[in-house]
Design an enzyme around this catalytic site. Structure first.
Site, short mmCIF file in Angstrom:
data_model
loop_
_atom_site.label_atom_id
_atom_site.label_comp_id
_atom_site.label_asym_id
_atom_site.label_seq_id
_atom_site.Cartn_x
_atom_site.Cartn_y
_atom_site.Cartn_z
N GLU A 1 1.10 5.64 0.22
CA GLU A 1 0.53 6.97 0.41
C GLU A 1 1.31 7.91 -0.50
O GLU A 1 2.54 7.82 -0.59
CB GLU A 1 0.63 7.42 1.87
CG GLU A 1 -0.12 6.53 2.84
CD GLU A 1 -1.60 6.39 2.54
OE1 GLU A 1 -2.18 7.35 1.97
OE2 GLU A 1 -2.18 5.33 2.86
N ASP B 1 0.86 -1.18 0.00
CA ASP B 1 0.00 0.00 0.00
C ASP B 1 0.89 1.23 0.00
O ASP B 1 1.95 1.25 0.66
CB ASP B 1 -0.92 0.02 1.22
CG ASP B 1 -1.90 1.19 1.17
OD1 ASP B 1 -2.95 1.05 0.54
OD2 ASP B 1 -1.59 2.25 1.75
N HIS C 1 -5.71 5.00 6.33
CA HIS C 1 -4.99 5.88 5.41
C HIS C 1 -3.51 6.02 5.79
O HIS C 1 -2.90 7.07 5.55
CB HIS C 1 -5.64 7.26 5.31
CG HIS C 1 -6.99 7.24 4.65
ND1 HIS C 1 -7.17 6.95 3.33
CD2 HIS C 1 -8.22 7.45 5.17
CE1 HIS C 1 -8.46 7.00 3.04
NE2 HIS C 1 -9.11 7.30 4.15
#
Length: 576
Positions: A93, A91, A231
């Site tokens: 950001e 993942d 997040h």
């Protein structure tokens, strides 16, 4: 100023084109033919062709040699059993949504082996640009801590070492892989070679509508994961890894046994018309019109494009078209295309073909019998089929709305609708001040449409664009509320004769309110409002037109700028 392109970029562009050539052939392509088409060579020996293509094939995981032919490669690890494979769930950001303008600021990953979460990887990355308030509020990351982190290239190198040859998994994989691919290209000149599983597509397939949304938060709640997404890269990767293990179990119930089966389940479902994509192979990358024909050679649809090749291929992607076009694609048997010199000329040709052929799938079917005009009757306005200055309007409903907008107009305003514009603008402001915003918006749209038509009817100019023939230009003479002439300007002294003929036709042009004339005029008006780079608008003066023609020919003959690598299309960021 000349654009410079790195050797890595050239190799990536060549690999993309070579993949397309193999797909067009639906199988391996001999090295000689591939080299001829890829490098625009008339003749190339087999040995030289192999040497030219070696770097391209070796540098792209999608391609492989099959003897003296190039074929599409099978990704490493596709034949592994699901229980034997190692998965790395990643993942990211990022500072924004596009890998062209944004950078990675955090990477989190989890290794899954024997369906158990084992090792973890986490690092911040210095993107070299401010993170932005919206991203900072969403993730909690701040610029000062990112400035102390290693650069993006170092962070990606460490992740690639952690991932190795494992199967890559991500939630909305197109987004994360677009950024990883871009950074991997910068580091190695190659793209990621590992198989990729998208948990969004896999969940939609194996859950069969049991969840309202396939967002990571929804799936985490549905499967009851121990870590909830927030997040941040590592927690989101941990939640995705738990979701992956649950989805693999459901996939095995549907018969999936290997990584290839899992990737197939997670792939986007292609529409049936995808099998017809070969009908678009060979289309040129330039402006023109195209016709969809059925098995009886009847025209189903007519369209125009600035880039025929890109536009035609777009019909066979996963996105569905509007129902009429989708039906035309279902009956499609042959695509006919015609090259022209500019998008303006393609638009005029499209209008002509629609009027002549009346294809059933065209939303804008040129039906003059359905066009209406407004005329005075007593103290009000009514719809009429007789051509006049107030029209044409393609919809009777819109005509009634326009009649309401012009209610109370004087005879002078009806004779010259532009005179009504100040009064209508005042009415728009009054409606807005009375908080009747929807009524004001509708009236504003009608005023703008009326203003555009009246403005282009009063235009007197020449629009010069390149022609499809080398050295020629096309001149569109607009005068008297119509296209008075369209002339081809040849190189040499013959161009002045064509220009003088066009100017003479302008002097004889008489205003017409016929639907066909208005359609062409509105089309030209759309190009005058937003002119493309190749279009030149000049006054009706012979010398100015000839100078614009020389400029258009010079621009058309100039080499095109170096293409950018298409890469992967960044998808919209996943919902939490």
């Amino acid at each position: 100023m000349f654009a410079t392109v790195s050797p890595v970029q050239l190799r990536i562009d060549a690999a993309d084109r070579l993949v397309e050539l193999v797909e067009e052939r639906r199988g391996p392509i001999y090295a000689e033919e591939a080299a001829r088409r890829l490098f625009a060579l008339r003749h190339v020996p087999a040995g030289l062709a192999r040497g030219l293509l070696d770097d391209v094939v070796a540098g792209d995981a999608r391609l492989a040699w099959s003897g003296d032919s190039v074929r599409l490669a099978t990704p490493l690890g596709h034949d592994l059993l699901l229980e034997q494979a190692t998965y790395v769930v990643v993942d990211l950001e990022t500072t924004g949504l596009s890998p062209d303008s944004s950078r990675i600021c955090e990477i989190g990953a989890v290794r899954v082996r024997d369906f158990e979460l084992t090792d973890e990887f986490q690092t911040l990355a210095n993107p070299g640009v401010p993170i932005g308030g919206a991203v900072s509020a969403l993730t909690g990351l701040r610029d000062p801590e990112l400035r102390r982190a290693p650069p993006v290239s170092t962070a990606v190198s460490r992740f690639l070492a952690f991932a190795g040859d494992a199967v890559l998994v991500a939630h909305n994989a197109r987004f994360d892989l677009a950024f990883l691919d871009r950074e991997t290209e910068r580091l190695t000149g190659k793209r990621l070679a590992a198989p990729v599983v998208d948990t969004v597509a896999l969940a939609r397939r194996v859950l069969g509508g049991r969840v309202a949304r396939a967002s990571l938060a929804s799936l985490s709640y549905f499967f009851g994961t121990s870590v909830r997404p927030c997040h941040r890269a590592l927690p989101d990767a941990q939640a995705t890894a738990e979701v992956l293990v649950a989805l693999i179990g459901l996939a095995q119930e549907r018969g999936a046994a290997t990584v290839a089966d899992l990737c197939e389940l997670a792939s986007t479902r292609t529409r049936r018309v995808y099998e017809k994509r070969s009908l678009a192979f060979g289309a040129p990358a330039g402006p023109g019109v195209y016709l969809f024909r059925d098995r009886y050679n009847q025209v189903l649809y007519v369209g125009r494009a600035r880039d025929l090749r890109a536009r035609l291929r777009s019909y066979f992607r996963s996105d569905r078209q509007r129902p009429a076009v989708e039906a035309a694609l279902g009956a499609l048997e042959r695509i006919e295309w015609r090259r022209v010199g500019s998008e303006l000329e393609a638009g005029l040709e499209e209008l002509r073909l629609i009027r002549e052929l009346r294809p059933p799938a065209n939303a804008r079917s040129a039906r003059p019998d359905r066009y209406v005009y407004l005329r005075r009757r007593g103290d009000g306005l009514v719809c009429s089929a007789k051509p006049g200055p107030l029209g044409p309007i393609r919809s009777r409903t819109r005509a009634r709305l326009a009649a309401r907008a012009l209610d109370g107009a004087s005879d002078d305003e009806l004779a010259d609708p532009a005179l009504a514009l100040p009064r209508l603008r005042t009415k728009v402001r009054a409606l807005a001040e009375s908080l009747r915003y929807e009524d004001a918006g509708r009236l504003r749209d009608r005023v703008e449409a009326l203003e555009r038509l009246e403005c282009v009817r009063k235009a007197a100019c020449c629009v010069v664009v390149p022609a499809v023939e080398p050295g020629f230009a096309r001149a569109v003479f607009v005068c008297g509320g119509r296209i008075a002439a369209v002339r081809s300007l040849p190189p040499g002294a013959g161009a002045r004769l064509e220009v003088e003929t066009g100017l003479a036709l302008c002097r004889r042009a008489e205003q017409s309110f016929e639907p066909e004339v208005a359609d062409e005029l509105l089309l030209v008006g759309s190009f005058l409002r937003r002119p493309p780079p190749e279009l030149r608008v000049v006054p009706l003066v012979a010398d100015a037109i000839l100078a614009a023609a020389r400029s258009a020919v010079t621009r058309a003959a100039a080499p095109a700028p170096a293409p950018r690598s298409p890469g992967r299309t960044p998808a919209r960021r996943r919902a939490a």
